[in-house]
Enzyme design. Structure first.
Site, PDB file in Angstrom:
ATOM      1  N   LYS A  22     -99.133  27.536   7.154  1.00 30.52           N
ATOM      2  CA  LYS A  22    -100.404  26.801   7.128  1.00 30.52           C
ATOM      3  C   LYS A  22    -100.192  25.346   7.532  1.00 30.52           C
ATOM      4  CE  LYS A  22    -102.189  25.114   3.048  1.00 30.52           C
ATOM      5  NZ  LYS A  22    -102.526  23.696   3.230  1.00 30.52           N
ATOM      6  N   ASN A  23     -99.201  24.713   6.925  1.00 33.57           N
ATOM      7  CA  ASN A  23     -99.022  23.276   7.150  1.00 33.57           C
ATOM      8  C   ASN A  23     -98.402  22.948   8.509  1.00 33.57           C
ATOM      9  OD1 ASN A  23    -100.153  22.903   4.687  1.00 33.57           O
ATOM     10  ND2 ASN A  23     -98.265  22.297   3.627  1.00 33.57           N
ATOM     11  N   ARG A  92    -108.657  18.730   3.880  1.00 36.51           N
ATOM     12  CA  ARG A  92    -108.007  17.428   3.976  1.00 36.51           C
ATOM     13  C   ARG A  92    -107.388  17.211   5.364  1.00 36.51           C
ATOM     14  NH1 ARG A  92    -105.820  13.064   1.515  1.00 36.51           N
ATOM     15  NH2 ARG A  92    -103.806  12.456   2.340  1.00 36.51           N
ATOM     16  N   CYS A 116    -107.508  20.083  -1.715  1.00 38.80           N
ATOM     17  CA  CYS A 116    -107.260  20.363  -3.130  1.00 38.80           C
ATOM     18  C   CYS A 116    -107.433  19.110  -3.967  1.00 38.80           C
ATOM     19  CB  CYS A 116    -105.824  20.865  -3.318  1.00 38.80           C
ATOM     20  SG  CYS A 116    -105.677  22.634  -3.207  1.00 38.80           S
ATOM     21  N   ARG A 121    -104.767  11.186  -3.491  1.00 40.17           N
ATOM     22  CA  ARG A 121    -104.582  11.515  -2.085  1.00 40.17           C
ATOM     23  C   ARG A 121    -105.234  10.497  -1.141  1.00 40.17           C
ATOM     24  NH1 ARG A 121    -104.328  17.885  -1.076  1.00 40.17           N
ATOM     25  NH2 ARG A 121    -102.589  17.232   0.164  1.00 40.17           N
ATOM     26  N   PRO A 122    -104.781   9.261  -1.193  1.00 44.73           N
ATOM     27  CA  PRO A 122    -105.356   8.242  -0.302  1.00 44.73           C
ATOM     28  C   PRO A 122    -104.942   8.475   1.155  1.00 44.73           C
ATOM     29  CG  PRO A 122    -103.483   7.352  -1.510  1.00 44.73           C
ATOM     30  CD  PRO A 122    -103.677   8.751  -1.999  1.00 44.73           C
ATOM     31  N   ASP A 305     -95.558  21.937  -3.501  1.00 46.80           N
ATOM     32  CA  ASP A 305     -96.424  23.108  -3.335  1.00 46.80           C
ATOM     33  C   ASP A 305     -95.875  24.347  -4.053  1.00 46.80           C
ATOM     34  OD1 ASP A 305     -98.160  21.590  -1.902  1.00 46.80           O
ATOM     35  OD2 ASP A 305     -97.606  22.375   0.063  1.00 46.80           O
ATOM     36  N   ARG A 397    -107.678  29.714   0.926  1.00 49.68           N
ATOM     37  CA  ARG A 397    -107.410  28.601   1.844  1.00 49.68           C
ATOM     38  C   ARG A 397    -106.020  28.712   2.473  1.00 49.68           C
ATOM     39  NH1 ARG A 397    -107.077  23.550  -0.954  1.00 49.68           N
ATOM     40  NH2 ARG A 397    -106.116  23.109   1.047  1.00 49.68           N
TER      41      ARG A 397
HETATM   42  C1  UD1 Z   1     -98.908  17.643   2.944  1.00 49.04           C
HETATM   43  C2  UD1 Z   1     -99.161  19.132   2.793  1.00 49.04           C
HETATM   44  C3  UD1 Z   1     -99.310  19.501   1.328  1.00 49.04           C
HETATM   45  C4  UD1 Z   1     -98.099  19.019   0.537  1.00 49.04           C
HETATM   46  C5  UD1 Z   1     -97.827  17.538   0.803  1.00 49.04           C
HETATM   47  C6  UD1 Z   1     -96.534  17.054   0.168  1.00 49.04           C
HETATM   48  C7  UD1 Z   1    -100.353  19.661   4.821  1.00 49.04           C
HETATM   49  C8  UD1 Z   1    -101.616  20.122   5.439  1.00 49.04           C
HETATM   50  N1  UD1 Z   1    -100.379  19.466   3.510  1.00 49.04           N
HETATM   51  O1  UD1 Z   1    -100.044  16.986   2.404  1.00 49.04           O
HETATM   52  O2  UD1 Z   1     -99.414  20.932   1.240  1.00 49.04           O
HETATM   53  O3  UD1 Z   1     -98.358  19.181  -0.843  1.00 49.04           O
HETATM   54  O4  UD1 Z   1     -97.721  17.305   2.219  1.00 49.04           O
HETATM   55  O5  UD1 Z   1     -95.463  17.793   0.609  1.00 49.04           O
HETATM   56  O6  UD1 Z   1     -99.351  19.536   5.495  1.00 49.04           O
HETATM   57  N2  UD1 Z   1     -99.963   9.016   0.220  1.00 49.04           N
HETATM   58  C9  UD1 Z   1    -100.432   7.725   0.141  1.00 49.04           C
HETATM   59  N3  UD1 Z   1    -101.156   7.238   1.188  1.00 49.04           N
HETATM   60  C10 UD1 Z   1    -101.423   7.980   2.308  1.00 49.04           C
HETATM   61  C11 UD1 Z   1    -100.913   9.295   2.379  1.00 49.04           C
HETATM   62  C12 UD1 Z   1    -100.184   9.783   1.313  1.00 49.04           C
HETATM   63  O7  UD1 Z   1    -100.230   7.031  -0.858  1.00 49.04           O
HETATM   64  O8  UD1 Z   1    -102.074   7.472   3.238  1.00 49.04           O
HETATM   65  C13 UD1 Z   1     -99.192   9.576  -0.917  1.00 49.04           C
HETATM   66  C14 UD1 Z   1     -99.936  10.723  -1.590  1.00 49.04           C
HETATM   67  O9  UD1 Z   1    -100.847  10.284  -2.542  1.00 49.04           O
HETATM   68  C15 UD1 Z   1     -98.795  11.506  -2.201  1.00 49.04           C
HETATM   69  C16 UD1 Z   1     -97.648  11.300  -1.212  1.00 49.04           C
HETATM   70  O10 UD1 Z   1     -98.012  10.171  -0.415  1.00 49.04           O
HETATM   71  O11 UD1 Z   1     -98.426  10.957  -3.428  1.00 49.04           O
HETATM   72  C17 UD1 Z   1     -97.363  12.490  -0.317  1.00 49.04           C
HETATM   73  O12 UD1 Z   1     -98.527  12.852   0.362  1.00 49.04           O
HETATM   74  P1  UD1 Z   1     -98.483  13.430   1.846  1.00 49.04           P
HETATM   75  O13 UD1 Z   1     -97.076  13.694   2.222  1.00 49.04           O
HETATM   76  O14 UD1 Z   1     -99.288  12.517   2.722  1.00 49.04           O
HETATM   77  O15 UD1 Z   1     -99.255  14.794   1.677  1.00 49.04           O
HETATM   78  P2  UD1 Z   1    -100.275  15.443   2.695  1.00 49.04           P
HETATM   79  O16 UD1 Z   1     -99.873  15.141   4.093  1.00 49.04           O
HETATM   80  O17 UD1 Z   1    -101.668  15.163   2.274  1.00 49.04           O
END
Ligand code: UD1
Length: 418
Positions: A22-23, A92, A116, A121-122, A305, A397
């Protein structure tokens, strides 16, 4: 709303083929609009997140069609740069479209993304990275409005190794002017898959899988035919299912390297695991030693995950396990539901303290998010007695044919509409 009715306690036996990740697929779909030639994705899983992303592509003016398991995307006529709020809220990963939509149209407008509900999740790192590439961003009325003249290469240091931000910056920089360096980049295998996909389209990207990624902008990308990497989280979910239920199963289209952190843990608790090419075999008895400590980390650490399924496993392993969730703030929504099934768990902030019990018992539980829902399903198929798991929209999903795969292994599970 659909729910699973589950009669627990059957050992698992047989084999399942792991779906494409998926990712990995979601950012590939975002990348598909970077060319106006045809993009062909083989073994594309028909999970809700993918179907929603396909709908977003349709909104942008792309034509998409499934031929069996192969998805064909034709974005020659794509003309719209706006992703409406109804669709963005479903998913997302819609935010991953920002980089490629800006690259294609010079502008993008997208509603704040959903996904989710597992914490704040900023998207600040996404926006900061895009600003470094010369994108002007205004946030108003729940929308992110982006505009840029020419995308220009930059030296970017991520405050934390965000997967989505790394992918978004790659997608924006790939056709920009000059060289972009992304430092403290995410090292997840899905980033390598995106790199391989884009390079096959004519991009010049290196460093995927390391902390520094180099993107040398190119003028044009062409069409591509690609099979995405296997889903390491789905593979991990089935390995944990076997560890919880006992029995012997084989996974095909699986990469053991990508879930080494889980495989090490499962071996520690006495599961027998062997790996041959793209197959993983697991044999598990009815008793499991303590997992002791699981701490989620960016790759190659233990994946967040798989935290929820691992928590379910800890519930019926000997002794005590401490589970620390470092990535997301509120990713313990499955815990109250596991407690309804007889689990002994205390949560304090980002840590869950699990004292193993001999067995869980059946109960009516509700899935609150994707991986939490999978964890509750595993708990139910391993428990004594009957359970129901409600709100399968979360599970749908990310898992294709989840109940069919589990029942082919011997679990007694069926879906009903209520
Ligand atoms: C992706 C995966 C999700 C997985 C996550 C962590 C996809 C579609 N989803 O989510 O399944 O759980 O990686 O392995 O690939 N953060 C910030 N600012 C930002 C972005 C992120 O502070 O702009 C923080 C988040 O709050 C979190 C951390 O960084 O604490 C990791 O998030 P991130 O790696 O960005 O996760 P996703 O890409 O949303």
């Amino acid at each position: 709303m659909d729910k699973f009715i589950i009669e627990g306690g059957m050992p698992l036996c047989g084999s399942v083929a792991v779906q494409s990740a998926k990712n990995a697929v979601l950012p590939l779909l975002a990348a598909s609009i970077l060319t106006d030639e045809r993009v062909i994705i083989h073994k594309c899983p028909r999970i809700m997140d993918v179907l929603n992303m396909i709908q977003i592509l349709g909104e942008l003016g792309c034509k998409t069609s499934f031929e069996g398991e192969t998805l064909v995307i034709d974005s020659a006529d794509a003309a719209n740069h706006e992703i409406p709020s109804a669709l963005a809220k479903e998913l997302r990963s819609s935010v991953f479209m920002l980089g490629s939509v800006i690259s294609r149209f010079g502008k993008a407008r997208i509603a704040y993304p959903g996904g989710c509900d597992i914490g704040l999740r900023p998207v600040d790192l996404h926006l900061k990275g895009l600003r470094s590439l010369n994108v002007h961003i205004a946030e108003e009325g729940g929308y992110i409005n982006c505009e840029c003249g020419a995308l220009t290469g930059a030296d970017i240091l991520l405050d934390c190794p965000s997967v989505g931000a790394t992918e978004n910056i790659i997608l924006a920089a790939v056709k920009g002017n000059g060289v972009t360096l992304i430092r403290n980049a995410a090292k997840e295998p899905e980033i390598c898959d995106l790199q391989n996909f884009l390079n096959k389209m004519g991009a010049r990207i290196s460093g995927g899988g390391t902390a520094t990624i180099r993107v040398e902008g190119v003028k044009k990308l062409h069409g591509v035919e690609y099979t995405p990497m296997p889903d390491r989280i789905e593979a991990g979910t089935f390995l944990i299912a076997a560890a919880m239920c006992g029995g012997e199963i084989a996974l095909s289209n699986a990469s053991a390297d990508n879930i080494a952190a889980l495989i090490h843990k499962l071996r520690e608790i006495s599961c027998k695991i062997t790996v041959k090419n793209d197959k993983i075999y697991i044999r598990s008895g009815r008793t499991r030693r303590s997992l002791r400590m699981i701490e989620t980390m960016p790759y190659p650490g233990f994946p967040t995950d798989l935290q929820a399924p691992a928590t379910a496993l800890a519930c019926i392993s000997e002794g005590s396990t401490v589970i620390v969730e470092n990535l997301f703030e509120t990713r313990f929504k499955h815990v109250p539901e596991l407690i309804r099934m007889g689990a002994d768990i205390t949560v304090r902030g980002r840590a869950a303290f699990v004292r193993g019990v001999r067995a869980l018992h059946g109960a009516d539980v509700v899935a609150g998010d994707l991986r939490g829902g999978a964890a509750l399903t595993l708990a139910a198929i391993s428990a004594e007695g009957q359970s129901s798991v409600t709100d399968l929209s979360h599970i749908d999903r990310g898992y294709s044919d989840f109940e069919y795969k589990l029942s082919s292994l011997g679990a007694k599970i069926r879906r009903i509409r209520v």
